[in-house]
Motif scaffolding. Structure first.
Motif, PDB file in Angstrom:
ATOM      1  N   ARG A 273       3.575   4.352  12.031  1.00  0.00           N
ATOM      2  CA  ARG A 273       3.414   4.548  10.584  1.00  0.00           C
ATOM      3  C   ARG A 273       3.365   6.029  10.229  1.00  0.00           C
TER       4      ARG A 273
ATOM      5  N   ASN B 135       7.005   0.714   4.525  1.00  0.00           N
ATOM      6  CA  ASN B 135       6.697  -0.608   5.098  1.00  0.00           C
ATOM      7  C   ASN B 135       7.929  -1.250   5.747  1.00  0.00           C
TER       8      ASN B 135
ATOM      9  N   GLN C  72      -2.297   9.420  -2.240  1.00  0.00           N
ATOM     10  CA  GLN C  72      -3.007   8.998  -1.030  1.00  0.00           C
ATOM     11  C   GLN C  72      -4.041  10.008  -0.562  1.00  0.00           C
TER      12      GLN C  72
ATOM     13  N   SER D 151      -2.426   2.794   4.726  1.00  0.00           N
ATOM     14  CA  SER D 151      -2.608   1.778   5.776  1.00  0.00           C
ATOM     15  C   SER D 151      -1.676   0.584   5.558  1.00  0.00           C
ATOM     16  N   ALA D 152      -1.500  -0.159   6.631  1.00  0.00           N
ATOM     17  CA  ALA D 152      -0.558  -1.292   6.589  1.00  0.00           C
ATOM     18  C   ALA D 152      -1.027  -2.368   5.627  1.00  0.00           C
ATOM     19  N   GLU D 153      -0.063  -3.042   5.030  1.00  0.00           N
ATOM     20  CA  GLU D 153      -0.405  -4.161   4.142  1.00  0.00           C
ATOM     21  C   GLU D 153      -0.941  -5.314   4.983  1.00  0.00           C
ATOM     22  N   ASP D 154      -1.780  -6.139   4.348  1.00  0.00           N
ATOM     23  CA  ASP D 154      -2.261  -7.330   5.062  1.00  0.00           C
ATOM     24  C   ASP D 154      -1.078  -8.222   5.411  1.00  0.00           C
TER      25      ASP D 154
ATOM     26  N   GLU E  41       1.147  -7.740   7.694  1.00  0.00           N
ATOM     27  CA  GLU E  41       2.364  -7.055   8.145  1.00  0.00           C
ATOM     28  C   GLU E  41       2.834  -7.598   9.500  1.00  0.00           C
TER      29      GLU E  41
END
Lengths: 168, 108
Positions: A21, A34, A89, B22-25, B27
């Protein structure tokens, strides 16, 4: 039907998710983050059955994340999309955090001001502390070229900070 | 900040590095679902490929057993090609139209 059991793949995902990430975000920016992270893990999943050098796992994962980020930047450049981090952010509500926030914004803007080639080597060599030989191998460049790019990246970054009055 | 060396630049970059959200739930579930879909389509593709190969082999075999004579004829013509030059020595008809035709023509 999956070649890698989901439980094992999940362990790998949890171990390397923040690394993947972070590399993609710092090189390619926030826009497709994403999707690109998912793409990176699909590539990892596809390549994992044939991968048997577990000592080089992080190096291999860096390569995948870096190349996905670079490809995304190239495509974005062709579409004339601007590079930009998401400053939303980095808001920090702590008292006395103004100076920190200012520094972070300055660093982010400094990285944004670099060319894609220079940003990649500066991020990998200085933020992630990857060896130059590994960066060269992952980017398909000679070590001399990586050193040269790093030198110009540092100079350009320092120039940016100087132009903002951050350094003497 | 004043002028800094390599180590200070490294420290500055590491401390203030751009932080990814942060990563999405869910993922990981999405990645796993995509991986399963890819695996299924690859599995299907393998079977389609195998089926096509078998069908092509069968067709080739079927053609070879159904038309052996025709294929043999093409490969081995029964009439031999002649290189006999006597053909050119034969007497060919001449352009002799005869007296009758000349008379008829002159009358017209």
């Amino acid at each position: 039907m999956l070649k890698i059991p989901p439980s094992e793949f999940k362990i790998l995902y949890e171990e390397y998710n923040s690394l993947v990430r972070s590399v993609i975000y710092q090189i390619a920016g926030p826009k497709y983050l994403n999707d690109l992270v998912q793409e990176a893990f699909i590539k990892i999943w596809k390549g994992l059955p044939g991968f048997n050098e577990h000592s080089k796992m992080s190096s291999w994962i860096y390569r995948i994340a870096t190349n996905i980020a670079i490809d995304s930047r190239r495509a974005a450049t062709r579409r004339h999309e601007e590079f930009g981090y998401d400053f939303g952010q980095i808001r920090d509500p702590r008292a006395g955090a103004d100076k920190e926030l200012e520094n972070r914004q300055l660093v982010q803007q400094g990285l944004e001001s670099l060319s894609d080639d220079h940003r990649v080597v500066l991020v990998l060599a200085y933020i992630h502390e990857r060896p130059l030989s590994e960066i060269a191998e992952n980017l398909g460049l000679s070590e001399g070229t990586v050193k040269s790019r790093l030198h110009y990246a540092k100079t350009a970054f320092a120039e940016y900070l100087k132009s903002k009055g951050a350094v003497a | 900040m004043s002028q800094f060396n390599d180590d200070q630049l490294k420290a500055l970059l590491q401390k203030n590095q751009p932080k990814a959200p942060s990563a999405e739930d869910g993922e990981f579930s999405q990645i796993l679902a995509r991986a399963k879909t890819i695996e299924k389509s690859r599995f299907k593709l393998q079977w389609v490929g195998l089926g096509s190969a078998i069908a092509a082999s069968f067709l080739a075999f079927w053609i070879s057993i159904q038309q052996p004579n025709e294929l043999q004829d093409i490969a081995m013509p029964t009439e031999q090609i002649s290189d006999d030059f006597d053909l050119y020595n034969e007497e060919w008809p001449t352009m002799d139209v005869g007296e009758d035709f000349i008379e008829l023509a002159s009358n017209n």
